[in-house]
Design an enzyme around this catalytic site. Sequence first.
Site, PDB file in Angstrom:
ATOM      1  N   GLU A 144     -11.895  44.855  20.621  1.00  9.08           N
ATOM      2  CA  GLU A 144     -10.878  46.125  20.358  1.00  9.08           C
ATOM      3  C   GLU A 144      -9.719  45.101  20.523  1.00  9.08           C
ATOM      4  O   GLU A 144      -9.015  45.071  19.811  1.00  9.08           O
ATOM      5  CB  GLU A 144     -11.018  46.907  21.703  1.00  9.08           C
ATOM      6  CG  GLU A 144     -12.245  48.303  21.411  1.00  9.08           C
ATOM      7  CD  GLU A 144     -12.210  48.666  22.988  1.00  9.08           C
ATOM      8  OE1 GLU A 144     -12.316  48.246  23.700  1.00  9.08           O
ATOM      9  OE2 GLU A 144     -11.852  49.775  22.744  1.00  9.08           O
ATOM     10  N   GLU A 163     -20.392  49.468  24.549  1.00 12.73           N
ATOM     11  CA  GLU A 163     -20.390  50.128  25.451  1.00 12.73           C
ATOM     12  C   GLU A 163     -21.457  51.555  25.881  1.00 12.73           C
ATOM     13  O   GLU A 163     -21.320  51.389  26.867  1.00 12.73           O
ATOM     14  CB  GLU A 163     -18.451  50.463  25.489  1.00 12.73           C
ATOM     15  CG  GLU A 163     -17.621  49.787  25.767  1.00 12.73           C
ATOM     16  CD  GLU A 163     -17.271  49.247  24.226  1.00 12.73           C
ATOM     17  OE1 GLU A 163     -17.962  49.387  23.488  1.00 12.73           O
ATOM     18  OE2 GLU A 163     -15.809  48.386  24.348  1.00 12.73           O
TER      19      GLU A 163
HETATM   20  C1  3H9 Z   1     -16.011  47.580  27.751  1.00 12.28           C
HETATM   21  O1  3H9 Z   1     -15.002  45.941  26.868  1.00 12.28           O
HETATM   22  C2  3H9 Z   1     -14.594  48.464  27.989  1.00 12.28           C
HETATM   23  C3  3H9 Z   1     -14.002  48.772  26.913  1.00 12.28           C
HETATM   24  O2  3H9 Z   1     -13.680  48.554  25.814  1.00 12.28           O
HETATM   25  C4  3H9 Z   1     -12.266  49.853  26.966  1.00 12.28           C
HETATM   26  C5  3H9 Z   1     -11.895  48.951  28.466  1.00 12.28           C
HETATM   27  C6  3H9 Z   1     -10.732  49.518  29.080  1.00 12.28           C
HETATM   28  N1  3H9 Z   1     -18.043  41.101  32.221  1.00 12.28           N
HETATM   29  O3  3H9 Z   1     -25.689  38.742  29.965  1.00 12.28           O
HETATM   30  P1  3H9 Z   1     -25.361  36.843  30.134  1.00 12.28           P
HETATM   31  C7  3H9 Z   1     -21.229  37.741  33.040  1.00 12.28           C
HETATM   32  S1  3H9 Z   1     -16.946  47.253  28.306  1.00 12.28           S
HETATM   33  C8  3H9 Z   1     -18.027  40.589  33.812  1.00 12.28           C
HETATM   34  O4  3H9 Z   1     -26.063  36.177  31.428  1.00 12.28           O
HETATM   35  P2  3H9 Z   1     -25.740  35.930  27.716  1.00 12.28           P
HETATM   36  C9  3H9 Z   1     -22.893  38.004  33.601  1.00 12.28           C
HETATM   37  O5  3H9 Z   1     -23.153  39.036  34.471  1.00 12.28           O
HETATM   38  C10 3H9 Z   1     -18.280  45.720  28.297  1.00 12.28           C
HETATM   39  N2  3H9 Z   1     -19.630  40.274  33.411  1.00 12.28           N
HETATM   40  O6  3H9 Z   1     -25.352  35.929  29.123  1.00 12.28           O
HETATM   41  C11 3H9 Z   1     -23.753  36.789  34.080  1.00 12.28           C
HETATM   42  O7  3H9 Z   1     -23.141  36.508  34.900  1.00 12.28           O
HETATM   43  P3  3H9 Z   1     -24.058  35.647  35.931  1.00 12.28           P
HETATM   44  C12 3H9 Z   1     -18.329  45.207  27.076  1.00 12.28           C
HETATM   45  C13 3H9 Z   1     -19.827  39.392  32.374  1.00 12.28           C
HETATM   46  O8  3H9 Z   1     -25.646  34.322  27.141  1.00 12.28           O
HETATM   47  C14 3H9 Z   1     -22.930  35.394  32.516  1.00 12.28           C
HETATM   48  O9  3H9 Z   1     -21.490  36.249  32.311  1.00 12.28           O
HETATM   49  N3  3H9 Z   1     -18.729  44.507  26.763  1.00 12.28           N
HETATM   50  C15 3H9 Z   1     -19.642  40.149  31.283  1.00 12.28           C
HETATM   51  O10 3H9 Z   1     -27.524  35.913  27.119  1.00 12.28           O
HETATM   52  C16 3H9 Z   1     -23.164  35.474  31.692  1.00 12.28           C
HETATM   53  O11 3H9 Z   1     -23.938  36.573  30.639  1.00 12.28           O
HETATM   54  C17 3H9 Z   1     -20.142  44.441  27.039  1.00 12.28           C
HETATM   55  O12 3H9 Z   1     -20.950  44.697  27.665  1.00 12.28           O
HETATM   56  C18 3H9 Z   1     -18.648  41.374  31.434  1.00 12.28           C
HETATM   57  N4  3H9 Z   1     -18.329  42.402  29.873  1.00 12.28           N
HETATM   58  O13 3H9 Z   1     -25.362  36.331  26.925  1.00 12.28           O
HETATM   59  C19 3H9 Z   1     -21.014  42.977  26.900  1.00 12.28           C
HETATM   60  N5  3H9 Z   1     -20.462  39.769  30.150  1.00 12.28           N
HETATM   61  O14 3H9 Z   1     -24.191  34.225  35.157  1.00 12.28           O
HETATM   62  C20 3H9 Z   1     -21.805  42.379  27.887  1.00 12.28           C
HETATM   63  C21 3H9 Z   1     -20.897  39.138  30.864  1.00 12.28           C
HETATM   64  O15 3H9 Z   1     -23.129  35.551  37.269  1.00 12.28           O
HETATM   65  N6  3H9 Z   1     -22.163  41.124  28.047  1.00 12.28           N
HETATM   66  N7  3H9 Z   1     -20.962  38.980  31.853  1.00 12.28           N
HETATM   67  O16 3H9 Z   1     -25.706  36.437  35.925  1.00 12.28           O
HETATM   68  C22 3H9 Z   1     -23.601  41.349  27.232  1.00 12.28           C
HETATM   69  O17 3H9 Z   1     -23.934  41.769  26.417  1.00 12.28           O
HETATM   70  C23 3H9 Z   1     -24.024  39.319  27.047  1.00 12.28           C
HETATM   71  O18 3H9 Z   1     -23.355  38.861  28.373  1.00 12.28           O
HETATM   72  C24 3H9 Z   1     -23.643  38.222  25.984  1.00 12.28           C
HETATM   73  C25 3H9 Z   1     -24.144  36.923  26.496  1.00 12.28           C
HETATM   74  C26 3H9 Z   1     -24.367  38.883  24.668  1.00 12.28           C
HETATM   75  C27 3H9 Z   1     -22.128  38.234  25.888  1.00 12.28           C
END
Ligand code: 3H9
Length: 684
Positions: free
Chosen positions: A104, A124
């Site tokens: 976004e 999301e």
């Molecule tokens: C959103 O954006 C809402 C908006 O539309 C509106 C807002 C108003 N936040 O998965 P990994 C942490 S909703 C906080 O193992 P990978 C994760 O917990 C969001 N922490 O790595 C982990 O921590 P730890 C929409 C986050 O390489 C570490 O980072 N976005 C977030 O296998 C490593 O993560 C998503 O839903 C976050 N957003 O995969 C994306 N993301 O090391 C969610 C990650 O302490 N994330 N962490 O265990 C993912 O899909 C995967 O993390 C990603 C990397 C593909 C990015």
Amino acid sequence: MSIVSTKTNANLAIIIIDNPPVNALSHAVRLGVSEQMEINAQKDNIEAIILMCAGRTFCAGADISEFGKPPLAPGLPELIEQIERTNKPVIAALHGTTLGGGFELALSCHYRIMDVNAKVGLPEVHLGLIPGASGTQRLPRLIGAEAALEMITSGKAIGASKAEKLGIIDQLSSENLENDAILFTQQILKENQPIKRISDLNVQAQADVFDNFRKKITKKSRGYLAPDAAIRAVEAAVNLPYEQGLIVERDEFATLLSSSQSIGQRHLFFAERMAGKIPDIDKTTPVREIKSTAVIGGGTMGCGIAINFLNAGLPVKLLEISSQAADAARDKIEKIYLSSVKKGRISQQKMETTLALLTCIDNYDDLADEDLIIEAVFENMDVKKQVFAKLDQMAKPGAILATNTSFLDVNEIASSTGRPEDVIGLHFFSPAHIMPLLEIVRTEKNSPSIVATALKIGKMIGKTSVVSGVCYGFIANRMASCYSREAGLLLLEGASVEQIDKTLYDFGMPMGMFEMLDLAGIDIGVMARNNRPSDSYDNAAFQVHDSLVNEGHKGQKTGMGFYQYSDGNKLTNPKVQELAIKFAAENGIKRREISNQEIEERCVFTLINEGYKIIEEGIALRQSDVDVVYAMGFGFPRYRGGPLHYANHIGLKVIVEKIEKFAKLYGARWWTPSKLLIEQANKE
Ligand code: 3H9
């Protein structure tokens, strides 16, 4: 380096976000970007601004850990409007996975350049949400309502070439992203290109697009609130001016954010990541190298396991008892790849290069060099022990010897080798090449290094791993046995197959208990129980199952089981009711009318109780691990967050009271509440 910094390159400001690991848009990031935007928008020597990220990825979204806490200004929606309003061209340079709020943010910029290996997406919905920072309003304006609906409701990320085709990005970068972004921006300035604000665009769609889309996703999104909310928000983008559409999006987002569904799905997001954290393992724990693998047994499970490693690019030797059986296993694997080619999921060439990694063999002597050998033979202790004794002779020192047993004692299997410390359980779920869960069964002799290697193996093949201790059925099948027992007893007590299945389906399970048994093969459970002492399970609960199998009715594969299958239709099998009446009488069970509520509570509360016992005994490390296992291994509805998260939602006291009531009605044998459950209920 501070979390947001700016460097200058001639007339350009390059704002860099550096918030490892995934550049989540935390409050500090939002504040930093907002300040840097403001400063550089006012500088006379700056003509354009590039926004990019350090580390492995552009922003992967809003900071999920901030959800549910008091909001701190600037919020992401305000920041995004500020960026779009900037009176100098703002260019987003994307690499890694630009997701959710990160995407976004990129859409609020006036141009986008993207690394060829990068991905963008709005995931999301997987968190029970919709994009809440204008994604539902800007994306349809940029790529049209249908393409936006597809991306937003599926949550799937797309690669750079598709993003380019859809018109999401203005240029691809295949070399150095920063240099390419600078060249691109200078070109824009040279050509005096306009500032392109997506919110200024209009989007139109045929009147029936939304209803058609609703119909299209009905089955897939059954029970989930977010996909429908996403459709309403995109509909608003088409029907309302931008500002009003934003209000619709904000309202939908706010409602979902506080819903039990999103809380459950966010719980699972963190639970899945927590599962890989094991107290005696850290980054310094040595792991063994895994460069070659072998699978023993070319049945459905063995072939599925092999495919995981082939897909990860590892050579796989698949061992069967004869050359004919080895050829048959190869055929099975080839068929699975061919079907992927037909569906357009992989190319013919990819299939050929992947299959070139597979060698089907019929001799244990050929296993001398493998780093990892996974046994997937018949579920019988004697057979497994024989296999492991042979592996012990053939495998090189340091090889990991794994068993895919679903129930059996891995300590005992390990004892048939002279190296029990190298024997571990790697329990896959069927179909093994599709199901995302890997249960790692840690024995009493496994060192942290072996478990760390098993976790690495899970990562290598793209699975979420959960570590379980040794007990009958481990976390997954021990819980599933209770669930299955209650369904079997309810059948004798008067509920029909259809009523039980529909109730569980309506609860959100992917299918009912009996439909699942028919699909997997009723005989598998019967064989598993035949290997167990008969006092370790409820005999009556499975008598209908045994009887069906004795008569050759094993489920879908024989055309008859708990249902009859004819011309692709699933019909009632009247024989089941007859058997239920007969066995109820033999066991002195009085048949009665049973409510759907009782079916749901008995099947789900037994899962919860067993889950607590599993933690109490130290088999699972934590409650969230149990949730991950049941959600990923058996399809417990993600919007309920897993059985133990759901228990908190219902209230632990309520559950204890119900279990005590069931104990009075049906006996304490299966309905003794877990001590841990009582303890935690008392704290409520
Ligand atoms: C959103 O954006 C809402 C908006 O539309 C509106 C807002 C108003 N936040 O998965 P990994 C942490 S909703 C906080 O193992 P990978 C994760 O917990 C969001 N922490 O790595 C982990 O921590 P730890 C929409 C986050 O390489 C570490 O980072 N976005 C977030 O296998 C490593 O993560 C998503 O839903 C976050 N957003 O995969 C994306 N993301 O090391 C969610 C990650 O302490 N994330 N962490 O265990 C993912 O899909 C995967 O993390 C990603 C990397 C593909 C990015």
